[in-house]
Design an enzyme around this catalytic site. Structure first.
Site, PDB file in Angstrom:
ATOM      1  N   LYS A  72       0.836  -1.205   0.000  1.00 32.09           N
ATOM      2  CA  LYS A  72       0.000   0.000   0.000  1.00 32.09           C
ATOM      3  C   LYS A  72       0.865   1.248   0.000  1.00 32.09           C
ATOM      4  O   LYS A  72       1.851   1.327   0.733  1.00 32.09           O
ATOM      5  CB  LYS A  72      -0.895   0.050   1.244  1.00 32.09           C
ATOM      6  CG  LYS A  72      -1.914  -1.057   1.323  1.00 32.09           C
ATOM      7  CD  LYS A  72      -2.760  -0.926   2.586  1.00 32.09           C
ATOM      8  CE  LYS A  72      -3.783  -2.044   2.691  1.00 32.09           C
ATOM      9  NZ  LYS A  72      -4.577  -1.947   3.912  1.00 32.09           N
ATOM     10  N   ASP A 169     -14.672  -3.952  12.448  1.00 38.27           N
ATOM     11  CA  ASP A 169     -13.400  -3.695  13.116  1.00 38.27           C
ATOM     12  C   ASP A 169     -13.460  -4.032  14.603  1.00 38.27           C
ATOM     13  O   ASP A 169     -12.456  -4.463  15.184  1.00 38.27           O
ATOM     14  CB  ASP A 169     -12.967  -2.249  12.909  1.00 38.27           C
ATOM     15  CG  ASP A 169     -12.551  -1.967  11.473  1.00 38.27           C
ATOM     16  OD1 ASP A 169     -12.387  -2.934  10.691  1.00 38.27           O
ATOM     17  OD2 ASP A 169     -12.384  -0.787  11.124  1.00 38.27           O
TER      18      ASP A 169
END
Length: 180
Positions: A72, A169
């Site tokens: 990334k 999450d």
């Protein structure tokens, strides 16, 4: 572009050359040839992602496992984050360690995370815009969400209040149960 900081066996904080004048500024965020010359890495990006978040939001810790692990290149376009990277590469000297980076639109820095890192961020300002390029496509069956608050990782997020976290999450797996 210059390397500002090296962390955890390959995580790099990069600073593009900014050309500023009375109109504002211009900078080249990514140039494949320049990136390769600076880092020695030959990367190919296949997808760009973007999120906008309010102050106090926490996103992460996300990663993709092999064979779809993603490198990334992360940038905060506007606003600010405390971005955390966790090295999940079992053969790395920094396996299981984390590093934090203050990224902001004002500083125009980029963070390179090689494949094999989990990534998350805590938003420090309202309407923070985060963009990142990835080296492989998202794959539901290879996605892993680690517990952002797992004591075994011991991440110091430096919260200002209680973070706003998605259901996905908040239900992340523990470090102990994660099999690289």
């Amino acid at each position: 572009m210059n390397i500002v900081r090296r962390e955890l066996g390959g995580a790099l904080l990069l600073k593009p050359t900014v050309h500023a004048d009375n109109r504002g500024f211009f900078c080249e965020l990514f140039n494949e040839q320049a990136f390769k010359a600076l880092t020695g890495l030959d990367v190919h990006f296949v997808q760009d992602n973007q999120s906008v978040s309010h102050k106090g939001v926490l996103r992460g810790l996300h990663c993709q496992t092999e064979p779809h692990a993603q490198g990334k290149l992360i940038q905060v376009v506007s606003g600010a984050t405390r971005t955390v990277a966790v090295d999940l590469r079992r053969d790395s000297p920094s396996f299981g360690q984390w590093a934090a980076f203050e990224l902001s639109g004002a500083r125009q820095e980029l963070l390179w995370l090689p494949p094999g890192f989990a990534h998350g961020f805590y938003v420090l300002e309202d309407n923070t815009l985060v963009q990142y390029k990835v080296t492989d496509y998202w794959s539901a069956e290879h996605e892993v969400v680690l517990k952002w608050d797992d004591p075994a990782l011991g991440i110091d997020w430096q919260f200002d209040g209680v973070p706003v976290v998605s259901e996905k999450d908040s239900e992340g797996m523990s470090w102990k149960s994660f099999d690289c």
